[in-house]
Design a protein around this motif. Structure first.
Motif, PDB file in Angstrom:
ATOM      1  N   MET A 105      16.900  76.354  51.160  1.00  0.00           N
ATOM      2  CA  MET A 105      17.003  76.357  52.615  1.00  0.00           C
ATOM      3  C   MET A 105      17.482  75.014  53.149  1.00  0.00           C
ATOM      4  O   MET A 105      18.263  74.954  54.108  1.00  0.00           O
ATOM      5  CB  MET A 105      15.646  76.718  53.222  1.00  0.00           C
ATOM      6  CG  MET A 105      15.664  76.856  54.742  1.00  0.00           C
ATOM      7  SD  MET A 105      16.934  77.990  55.366  1.00  0.00           S
ATOM      8  CE  MET A 105      16.302  79.561  54.796  1.00  0.00           C
ATOM      9  N   ILE A 109      20.802  74.546  55.433  1.00  0.00           N
ATOM     10  CA  ILE A 109      20.787  73.919  56.759  1.00  0.00           C
ATOM     11  C   ILE A 109      21.698  72.692  56.798  1.00  0.00           C
ATOM     12  O   ILE A 109      22.504  72.520  57.725  1.00  0.00           O
ATOM     13  CB  ILE A 109      19.347  73.534  57.146  1.00  0.00           C
ATOM     14  CG1 ILE A 109      18.485  74.788  57.327  1.00  0.00           C
ATOM     15  CG2 ILE A 109      19.339  72.709  58.435  1.00  0.00           C
ATOM     16  CD1 ILE A 109      17.014  74.494  57.526  1.00  0.00           C
ATOM     17  N   LEU A 113      24.794  74.101  59.037  1.00  0.00           N
ATOM     18  CA  LEU A 113      24.706  73.731  60.457  1.00  0.00           C
ATOM     19  C   LEU A 113      25.832  72.799  60.899  1.00  0.00           C
ATOM     20  O   LEU A 113      26.521  73.087  61.894  1.00  0.00           O
ATOM     21  CB  LEU A 113      23.336  73.112  60.729  1.00  0.00           C
ATOM     22  CG  LEU A 113      22.893  73.029  62.192  1.00  0.00           C
ATOM     23  CD1 LEU A 113      22.804  74.423  62.808  1.00  0.00           C
ATOM     24  CD2 LEU A 113      21.529  72.331  62.290  1.00  0.00           C
ATOM     25  N   LYS A 199      22.768  82.118  52.369  1.00  0.00           N
ATOM     26  CA  LYS A 199      22.109  81.576  53.556  1.00  0.00           C
ATOM     27  C   LYS A 199      22.981  80.537  54.245  1.00  0.00           C
ATOM     28  O   LYS A 199      22.994  80.443  55.472  1.00  0.00           O
ATOM     29  CB  LYS A 199      20.761  80.952  53.179  1.00  0.00           C
ATOM     30  CG  LYS A 199      19.860  81.839  52.342  1.00  0.00           C
ATOM     31  CD  LYS A 199      19.615  83.187  52.983  1.00  0.00           C
ATOM     32  CE  LYS A 199      18.753  84.064  52.100  1.00  0.00           C
ATOM     33  NZ  LYS A 199      18.590  85.429  52.621  1.00  0.00           N
ATOM     34  N   THR A 200      23.719  79.761  53.455  1.00  0.00           N
ATOM     35  CA  THR A 200      24.629  78.774  54.047  1.00  0.00           C
ATOM     36  C   THR A 200      25.702  79.454  54.881  1.00  0.00           C
ATOM     37  O   THR A 200      25.987  79.037  56.012  1.00  0.00           O
ATOM     38  CB  THR A 200      25.284  77.927  52.943  1.00  0.00           C
ATOM     39  OG1 THR A 200      24.272  77.287  52.156  1.00  0.00           O
ATOM     40  CG2 THR A 200      26.205  76.876  53.531  1.00  0.00           C
ATOM     41  N   ILE A 203      24.059  80.875  58.179  1.00  0.00           N
ATOM     42  CA  ILE A 203      23.777  79.848  59.183  1.00  0.00           C
ATOM     43  C   ILE A 203      25.073  79.298  59.752  1.00  0.00           C
ATOM     44  O   ILE A 203      25.190  79.044  60.964  1.00  0.00           O
ATOM     45  CB  ILE A 203      22.918  78.729  58.565  1.00  0.00           C
ATOM     46  CG1 ILE A 203      21.513  79.266  58.223  1.00  0.00           C
ATOM     47  CG2 ILE A 203      22.809  77.539  59.508  1.00  0.00           C
ATOM     48  CD1 ILE A 203      20.639  78.270  57.497  1.00  0.00           C
ATOM     49  N   THR A 207      25.905  79.642  63.648  1.00  0.00           N
ATOM     50  CA  THR A 207      26.056  78.413  64.429  1.00  0.00           C
ATOM     51  C   THR A 207      27.391  78.387  65.147  1.00  0.00           C
ATOM     52  O   THR A 207      27.473  78.018  66.337  1.00  0.00           O
ATOM     53  CB  THR A 207      25.918  77.185  63.515  1.00  0.00           C
ATOM     54  OG1 THR A 207      24.658  77.224  62.844  1.00  0.00           O
ATOM     55  CG2 THR A 207      26.028  75.905  64.317  1.00  0.00           C
ATOM     56  N   VAL A 246      19.297  80.283  65.859  1.00  0.00           N
ATOM     57  CA  VAL A 246      19.341  79.690  64.528  1.00  0.00           C
ATOM     58  C   VAL A 246      17.927  79.533  63.951  1.00  0.00           C
ATOM     59  O   VAL A 246      17.695  79.787  62.767  1.00  0.00           O
ATOM     60  CB  VAL A 246      20.071  78.332  64.561  1.00  0.00           C
ATOM     61  CG1 VAL A 246      19.955  77.624  63.214  1.00  0.00           C
ATOM     62  CG2 VAL A 246      21.536  78.532  64.916  1.00  0.00           C
ATOM     63  N   ILE A 250      16.602  81.011  60.434  1.00  0.00           N
ATOM     64  CA  ILE A 250      16.063  80.113  59.417  1.00  0.00           C
ATOM     65  C   ILE A 250      14.664  80.560  59.005  1.00  0.00           C
ATOM     66  O   ILE A 250      14.334  80.614  57.820  1.00  0.00           O
ATOM     67  CB  ILE A 250      16.051  78.660  59.925  1.00  0.00           C
ATOM     68  CG1 ILE A 250      17.487  78.121  60.022  1.00  0.00           C
ATOM     69  CG2 ILE A 250      15.218  77.777  59.006  1.00  0.00           C
ATOM     70  CD1 ILE A 250      17.584  76.742  60.636  1.00  0.00           C
TER      71      ILE A 250
END
Length: 324
Positions: A105, A109, A113, A199-200, A203, A207, A246, A250
Motif C-alpha cells: 500500500m 500511494i 498519488l 492498487k497503484t 489510485i 487521483t 482516495v 485506500i
C-alpha cells in the motif's frame, strides 16, 4: 458528528451479526459437515464419539449459540491440523501478511498519488498519456502471471532478488518483521511490488479523475484569481478535496490486500494468512477457516468505520449533515 458515529457503530454491529450467520451457515449447514470433518475409515462408534465431541449432534440453534459464545470469547476451537487454538495459528501468521500489505500500500500511494496528480494537472502532455497507458497494464495483467514474470526476470535471469520465503527477520515489540533486515527487505520487495501493481493503477486513475473534477470548481478558479501560488492551490485546495474518494479507496483496498493476498503469498511462498487459508481449505481445517473469515469481517467493518471518521474530518459537509 457523535450522532453519525453512533449510527455507524449500530450498523457495524448488525453487519457483524449478519456475517456470523453467513459464516455459520456456510461452514456448518451447507453440505454435510460430518462427511467433511470425519475420516470415512472410522467405524460407527468412533464416528459417534467424534460427532459428540464436535457438538454436531446438537440442534442448529444450539450449535449457533455455542458458535457465538466462542466468538465473543475469542475461541474458534482448536485447529485440526496444528492441534492449537485456531486464533493463535492465525495471529502467528498475521504479522507477515500485515507487513506485505502495508509495504504494497505504501508503494501504491507513493507512486500512484503523485503520478495521478501530475496526469490530472497536465493531461495533454505526452508523459501524462504514457502514464495512463501504463496504468492500463496494471489493471489488465493477471497478478499470478506478473508474479511469475517477476520471478523469471529478477530471480532467475538477473539473480537480483530471492523468490521464496520471508528471509531473515528481526524482533520488534515481540513480533518478527522482515523490513528490519537487508535479507528480509530483499525477500519482501518482489511480492510487495506484485501486490501493489493493481492498487497503484487504481489510485493513479482515481487521483487523475479527482484532479480533473476538482480543478474545474469555482473555489480553485477563485484561488487563482486571488493570485495564490500554484503549489498552494494544489496542496491546499485540490489535493485536500480529491482525498475524500482516495481515502475511501485506500482504506477498502488495504483490507482487500490483507484478505486477498492469497495468490501472491502462494506464488512467493510468503508465510502469511493467505497461504495458511489455502492450506486450511485443502486440509478442511474448519476452525482456522472460521477464524480467518471472522477476522476479515471485523477488519473490513473496522476499516469502514475509520473511513467514516476520516470523511468527517476531511469534509465539513458531513459534520454539518450530522448536526442537521
Amino acid at each position: 458528528m457523535v450522532t453519525s458515529l453512533i449510527r455507524r457503530m449500530i450498523q457495524t454491529a448488525f453487519v457483524i451479526f449478519a456475517m456470523t450467520l453467513i459464516v455459520f451457515i456456510g461452514v456448518n449447514v451447507i453440505g454435510n459437515p460430518v462427511d467433511i470433518l470425519i475420516n470415512p475409515d472410522l467405524n460407527q462408534a468412533e464416528r459417534a464419539l467424534v460427532i459428540q465431541h464436535l457438538g454436531l449432534d446438537q440442534p442448529l440453534w444450539s450449535q449457533y449459540l455455542s458458535f457465538i459464545k466462542g466468538l465473543m470469547q475469542g475461541d474458534f476451537g482448536d485447529s485440526f491440523v496444528y492441534k492449537r487454538p485456531a486464533l493463535e495459528v492465525i495471529l502467528e501468521r498475521l504479522p507477515a501478511t500485515l507487513e506485505l500489505a502495508l509495504c504494497a500500500m505504501v508503494i501504491a500511494i507513493v507512486v500512484g498519488l503523485p503520478l495521478g496528480l501530475y496526469a490530472g494537472l497536465y493531461p495533454e502532455r505526452i508523459s501524462s498519456r504514457l502514464i495512463m497507458t501504463v496504468s492500463i497494464l496494471g489493471f489488465s495483467l493477471p497478478t499470478f502471471w506478473v508474479g511469475l514474470m517477476f520471478i523469471l526476470l529478477f530471480a532467475v535471469q538477473l539473480g537480483w532478488l530471492p523468490s521464496n520465503g520471508r528471509g531473515e527477520t528481526a524482533m520488534l515489540f515481540g513480533v518478527p518483521w522482515s523490513f528490519l533486515t537487508p535479507d528480509g527487505i530483499s525477500h519482501l520487495l518482489l511480492p510487495a511490488l506484485n501486490l501493489a501493481l493493481f492498487k497503484t493503477s487504481l489510485i493513479l486513475r482515481l487521483t487523475r479523475a479527482g484532479v480533473q473534477e476538482v480543478i474545474m470548481q469555482d473555489f480553485v478558479k477563485f484561488a487563482r484569481a486571488k493570485g495564490l501560488s500554484e503549489s498552494r492551490i494544489i496542496l491546499v485546495h485540490i489535493l485536500k478535496n480529491l482525498m475524500i474518494p482516495v481515502v475511501t479507496i485506500i482504506g477498502l483496498e488495504f483490507g482487500s490486500l490483507i484478505a486477498f493476498s492469497v495468490v501472491t503469498e502462494s506464488i512467493y511462498g510468503w508465510p502469511g494468512m493467505g497461504k495458511l487459508i489455502i492450506d486450511s481449505i485443502n486440509l478442511l481445517d474448519r476452525p482456522v477457516i472460521v477464524a480467518y473469515l471472522m477476522m476479515m469481517v471485523i477488519l473490513f467493518v473496522t476499516l469502514n468505520f475509520i473511513i467514516d471518521i476520516c470523511y468527517t474530518l476531511l469534509d465539513p459537509r458531513v459534520r454539518l449533515e450530522g448536526k442537521g
